[in-house]
Design a protein around this motif. Structure first.
Motif, PDB file in Angstrom:
ATOM      1  N   UNK A  67       0.849  -1.267   0.040  1.00 57.98           N
ATOM      2  CA  UNK A  67      -0.051   0.077  -0.109  1.00 57.98           C
ATOM      3  C   UNK A  67       0.991   1.189   0.063  1.00 57.98           C
ATOM      4  N   UNK A  68       0.777   2.317  -0.939  1.00 53.80           N
ATOM      5  CA  UNK A  68       1.494   3.349  -1.094  1.00 53.80           C
ATOM      6  C   UNK A  68       1.196   4.590  -0.422  1.00 53.80           C
ATOM      7  N   UNK A  69       1.723   5.662  -0.232  1.00 52.07           N
ATOM      8  CA  UNK A  69       1.570   6.980   0.039  1.00 52.07           C
ATOM      9  C   UNK A  69       1.275   7.900  -0.957  1.00 52.07           C
ATOM     10  N   UNK A  70       0.242   7.850  -1.817  1.00 53.44           N
ATOM     11  CA  UNK A  70       0.347   8.643  -3.103  1.00 53.44           C
ATOM     12  C   UNK A  70      -0.961   9.596  -3.441  1.00 53.44           C
ATOM     13  N   UNK A  71      -1.795   9.459  -2.461  1.00 52.00           N
ATOM     14  CA  UNK A  71      -2.989  10.240  -2.669  1.00 52.00           C
ATOM     15  C   UNK A  71      -2.840  11.925  -2.368  1.00 52.00           C
ATOM     16  N   UNK A  72      -3.299  12.696  -3.494  1.00 47.50           N
ATOM     17  CA  UNK A  72      -3.225  13.915  -3.304  1.00 47.50           C
ATOM     18  C   UNK A  72      -4.457  14.845  -3.180  1.00 47.50           C
ATOM     19  N   UNK A  73      -5.404  14.225  -3.601  1.00 51.63           N
ATOM     20  CA  UNK A  73      -6.710  14.718  -3.369  1.00 51.63           C
ATOM     21  C   UNK A  73      -7.059  15.423  -2.410  1.00 51.63           C
ATOM     22  N   UNK A  74      -7.603  16.624  -2.201  1.00 50.05           N
ATOM     23  CA  UNK A  74      -7.747  17.500  -1.216  1.00 50.05           C
ATOM     24  C   UNK A  74      -6.679  18.066  -0.450  1.00 50.05           C
TER      25      UNK A  74
END
Ligand SMILES: [Mg+2]
Length: 372
Positions: free
Chosen positions: A324-331
């Motif tokens: 599981x990666x740390x990639x979310x930038x939404x918001x």
């Protein structure tokens, strides 16, 4: 590839809420986009997201380097395998600008071939498994301070289908960290992985004490318990601590990654392609880490949608379905330059379009048009 036009475009995105770091709170994220077009009208996009505290050049240097690139490339052949291009020596010590150039060339090549950049990367690199993923698992971020609110936040992350959630540690007091970890675990239940990140806040002694006190909450791993440069401290914690040790700030440069792998100082390496000179270099470090028995987690570096999509395609090219990666930038930002990385059910799907799958707003390109 023959480059017909090149533009360096400075951008400045405003965070929806300030991002707290070891060196203060950030309210905005400045970076430089690089747009490279060929004669057929395809445009590849890259981004330099400098972060001097993480070992890159500063913003002014990245911008100057990319303006030089933008002035020099039109009319010439640019080769992905020969970076920096002849005459642009200043890119050698500018990993952020290098990532922008490599990224824009990769994106351009993928768009010319009509396929996702992740596929292009996977077939160029010996690092991944060969087949790029179409969906990438990402972790949720738990950012609330108050334990009662944090528990709700964690329960929501679980309900939304995330397989892992990340909690910042290293608060003023250990009691505060323990209370927040307890709230996070209570909200997540037993099956969602909990990750901690102390951002180098502890001494080795303090880290031992904290990791022992936090053991009952079953952390998957704890990132950067001690300062970035304290390789010996990381190594001494690894194996003796009741939890896996991850390195983030310590692997900010290729050199740091090599030292860390040689010293067997971490169980998990958090790799930010933007800091490491781009996806190709990040994948090469990832392959070395895996041979040394380390797990690899890819992460964004608070880039705009362009850099965030590059990091996503890098993780997709890596091809590991279990991480599981740390990639979310939404918001993250009030307004972005394109579609940010956004998950559904704990997974982010590649857009399916060619290259990184997003296009810049034409107005953004026009406003800052010309040779940079
Ligand atoms: Mg971190």
């Amino acid at each position: 590839m023959r480059i017909a036009a090149a533009r360096a475009i400075p951008v400045r995105l405003r965070f929806t809420r300030p991002v707290r770091t070891a060196v203060g709170d950030f309210v905005e994220r400045p970076s430089v986009l690089l747009a490279l077009s060929d004669a057929e009208g395809f445009t590849g996009l890259g981004e330099a997201a400098p972060w001097p505290g993480f070992g890159t050049e500063n913003l002014a240097d990245a911008l100057a380097a990319l303006r030089e690139v933008a002035a020099m490339l039109p009319g010439s052949e640019a080769e992905l395998d020969r970076l920096p291009p002849p005459g642009i020596d200043r890119l050698r010590d500018a990993p952020a600008a290098r990532a922008a150039l490599e990224g824009a060339l990769l994106d351009l090549e993928a768009r010319r071939q009509g396929r996702p950049m992740a596929d292009c990367l996977a077939s160029r690199s010996a690092a991944g498994t060969g087949d790029a993923l179409r969906v990438v698992a990402v972790n949720a971020l738990l950012i609330e301070r108050d334990p009662n609110v944090l528990r709700e936040e964690a329960a929501l992350a679980r309900a939304r289908g995330y397989r892992a959630a990340k909690l910042k540690l290293g608060a003023e007091t250990l009691a505060e960290d323990v209370a927040r970890a307890a709230a996070a675990r209570a909200g997540l239940g037993p099956d969602v992985a909990l990750r901690g990140d102390a951002n180098g806040a502890w001494s080795v002694e303090k880290a031992r004490e904290a990791l022992a006190a936090l053991a009952e909450f079953q952390f998957d791993y704890v990132e950067q318990p001690v300062a970035a440069a304290d390789f010996a401290g990381l190594a001494s914690l690894r194996g003796r601590a009741p939890v896996r040790i991850a390195a983030d700030e310590s692997v900010a440069t290729g050199h740091g990654a090599t030292r860390l792998i040689e010293a067997a100082a971490a169980d998990v390496l958090v790799l930010k392609p933007a800091m490491l000179g781009g996806a190709a270099q990040a994948l090469e470090i990832a392959a070395r880490a895996r041979r040394a028995g380390c797990e690899v987690v890819f992460s964004h570096a608070f880039e705009s949608a362009v850099g965030a999509q590059h990091a996503l395609h890098c993780a997709a090219a890596w091809g590991d379905t279990t991480t599981v990666h740390g990639l979310e930038t939404a918001g993250l930002f009030v307004e972005d330059v394109g579609q940010p990385v956004e998950s559904s059910g704990g997974f982010v799907g590649l857009s399916g379009g060619p290259g990184i799958g997003i296009d810049l707003d034409r107005a953004l390109l026009r406003e800052t048009g010309g040779a940079g």
